[in-house]
Design a protein around this motif. Structure first.
Motif, PDB file in Angstrom:
ATOM      1  N   LEU A  71       0.797  -1.310   0.023  1.00 37.22           N
ATOM      2  CA  LEU A  71       0.122   0.146  -0.107  1.00 37.22           C
ATOM      3  C   LEU A  71       0.824   1.062   0.109  1.00 37.22           C
ATOM      4  CD1 LEU A  71      -2.818  -1.046   2.478  1.00 37.22           C
ATOM      5  CD2 LEU A  71      -2.989  -0.752   0.173  1.00 37.22           C
ATOM      6  N   THR A  72       1.992   1.391   0.661  1.00 35.24           N
ATOM      7  CA  THR A  72       2.854   2.262   0.681  1.00 35.24           C
ATOM      8  C   THR A  72       3.533   2.504  -0.746  1.00 35.24           C
ATOM      9  OG1 THR A  72       3.562   2.024   3.129  1.00 35.24           O
ATOM     10  CG2 THR A  72       4.871   3.314   1.606  1.00 35.24           C
ATOM     11  N   GLU A  73       3.752   1.557  -1.567  1.00 38.18           N
ATOM     12  CA  GLU A  73       4.149   1.599  -2.634  1.00 38.18           C
ATOM     13  C   GLU A  73       3.307   2.144  -3.787  1.00 38.18           C
ATOM     14  OE1 GLU A  73       5.816  -2.177  -3.297  1.00 38.18           O
ATOM     15  OE2 GLU A  73       7.627  -2.065  -2.580  1.00 38.18           O
ATOM     16  N   GLN A  74       1.992   1.647  -3.505  1.00 40.57           N
ATOM     17  CA  GLN A  74       0.838   2.105  -4.480  1.00 40.57           C
ATOM     18  C   GLN A  74       0.699   3.510  -4.138  1.00 40.57           C
ATOM     19  OE1 GLN A  74      -2.204  -0.573  -3.288  1.00 40.57           O
ATOM     20  NE2 GLN A  74      -1.758  -2.501  -4.823  1.00 40.57           N
ATOM     21  N   LYS A 116      12.354   0.831  14.926  1.00 43.71           N
ATOM     22  CA  LYS A 116      12.095  -0.410  14.145  1.00 43.71           C
ATOM     23  C   LYS A 116      10.996   0.075  12.860  1.00 43.71           C
ATOM     24  CE  LYS A 116      10.961  -5.316  14.163  1.00 43.71           C
ATOM     25  NZ  LYS A 116      10.515  -6.100  15.082  1.00 43.71           N
ATOM     26  N   GLU A 117      10.036   0.533  13.379  1.00 47.60           N
ATOM     27  CA  GLU A 117       8.936   0.586  12.745  1.00 47.60           C
ATOM     28  C   GLU A 117       8.949   1.770  11.792  1.00 47.60           C
ATOM     29  OE1 GLU A 117       5.099   0.309  14.728  1.00 47.60           O
ATOM     30  OE2 GLU A 117       6.155  -1.025  16.379  1.00 47.60           O
ATOM     31  N   HIS A 118       9.506   2.915  12.171  1.00 44.25           N
ATOM     32  CA  HIS A 118       9.876   3.871  11.319  1.00 44.25           C
ATOM     33  C   HIS A 118      10.710   3.627  10.175  1.00 44.25           C
ATOM     34  CE1 HIS A 118       7.140   6.757  12.721  1.00 44.25           C
ATOM     35  NE2 HIS A 118       7.687   6.694  14.061  1.00 44.25           N
ATOM     36  N   GLY A 119      11.861   2.839  10.734  1.00 44.34           N
ATOM     37  CA  GLY A 119      12.646   2.388   9.704  1.00 44.34           C
ATOM     38  C   GLY A 119      12.249   1.552   8.667  1.00 44.34           C
ATOM     39  N   GLU A 120      11.300   0.549   9.131  1.00 45.81           N
ATOM     40  CA  GLU A 120      10.638  -0.211   8.022  1.00 45.81           C
ATOM     41  C   GLU A 120       9.773   0.793   7.075  1.00 45.81           C
ATOM     42  OE1 GLU A 120       8.239  -4.213   8.145  1.00 45.81           O
ATOM     43  OE2 GLU A 120       6.900  -2.358   8.524  1.00 45.81           O
ATOM     44  N   MET A 121       9.293   1.732   7.467  1.00 44.89           N
ATOM     45  CA  MET A 121       8.424   2.659   6.578  1.00 44.89           C
ATOM     46  C   MET A 121       9.366   3.614   5.864  1.00 44.89           C
ATOM     47  SD  MET A 121       5.490   3.751   5.789  1.00 44.89           S
ATOM     48  CE  MET A 121       4.374   5.177   5.502  1.00 44.89           C
TER      49      MET A 121
END
Length: 281
Positions: A71-74, A116-121
């Motif tokens: 969804l981020t990529e879309q 961790k979560e912001h890094g993934e995003m």
């Protein structure tokens, strides 16, 4: 540009919590594209991809956590497509929001989880092709520091940070009660430092104060809101500040030291157009 979530709402798209604007990526991608197009045609030199609520944590509240990367990529793809069609010189930024409610710093997760979560995003955004990672609406020092550390690791040459401040307290006070001044040593590598999602009428004093804190080379962004948050629907739109009046406020922010201006919740393409006219564009 200006608001995405509230503009989708104005156009009849369901932005109910917990998905907020992310629902449009799934159910109304065409309308989301039209929103980006409207801002570009109104003169926006940068648009922000609709990734404000595509963190895995946010999507898990609706059972969609496994679709965070997709969804981020879309969302980024929709923004880039509209940019390429209507204003090829414009930038596309990737929004990185607080992991929990923007106005509830007490809900901020532990620092390790934030990092961790912001890094993934931020990795997702970089892989999707954004021009800059915009860590925005930060309301707590703990989450800000974790998000900055993640940005410096995964997007070291293309990140910025923007804060949501307590306008009832002294200028430069985050919603968790800490001072922006304590964060200054961590901000020098930012592409710019911003203030967002505070009332347009209260922005000037915040910008003026921030300018006194930052080194001269660090640019300031200001993008205020129109309306107010709501626990049930996310945001209540109002017309309390019309586009022309908002643009007058934006000129005051420039006088106070901002070099990047735009709109947050409640603003519209008409707001963007009015700012451009005030700038003689």
């Amino acid at each position: 540009d200006g608001a995405t979530g509230t503009e989708l709402d104005r156009r009849g798209i369901d932005v109910g919590l917990p998905l907020w604007s992310a629902r449009a990526i799934i159910d109304a991608a065409d309308v989301l594209g039209e929103v980006h197009q409207a801002y570009l045609e109104a003169g926006a030199q940068v648009i922000t991809a609709n990734t404000f609520r595509t963190h895995r944590r946010s999507l898990e509240k609706a059972g969609l956590g496994s679709r965070a990367q997709r969804l981020t990529e879309q969302a980024v793809s929709i923004a880039i497509e509209q940019r390429d069609l209507h204003a090829p010189a414009a930038g596309v930024y990737g929004s990185v929001s607080p992991l929990e409610d923007c106005y509830s710093p007490e809900l901020c997760p532990p620092e390790a989880d934030c990092q961790k979560e912001h890094g993934e995003m931020i990795r997702f955004l970089g892989g999707a092709g954004v021009d800059l990672v915009l860590v925005e609406t930060m309301c707590s020092t703990r989450e800000t520091l974790a998000a900055i550390e993640a940005a410096q690791e995964h997007a070291p040459d293309a990140w910025a940070v923007s804060f949501c401040l307590d306008i009832k307290a002294a200028p430069g006070t985050l919603l968790d009660g800490t001072s922006l001044e304590s964060l200054v040593p961590h901000l020098s590598a930012a592409e710019f430092v911003g203030i967002n999602c505070v009332a347009a009428t209260a922005m000037q004093d915040q910008v003026r104060h921030l300018r006194t804190l930052l080194p001269p080379h660090v640019r300031i962004a200001a993008y205020g809101n129109v309306g107010h948050p709501d626990d049930s629907v996310g945001w209540i739109n109002t017309d309390a500040v019309d586009p022309g009046r908002y643009a007058e406020h934006a000129m005051d922010w420039i006088d106070a030291g901002a070099t990047i201006v735009g709109g947050c919740c409640g603003t519209t393409p008409s707001t963007t157009r009015a700012i451009g006219r005030s700038l003689g564009r």
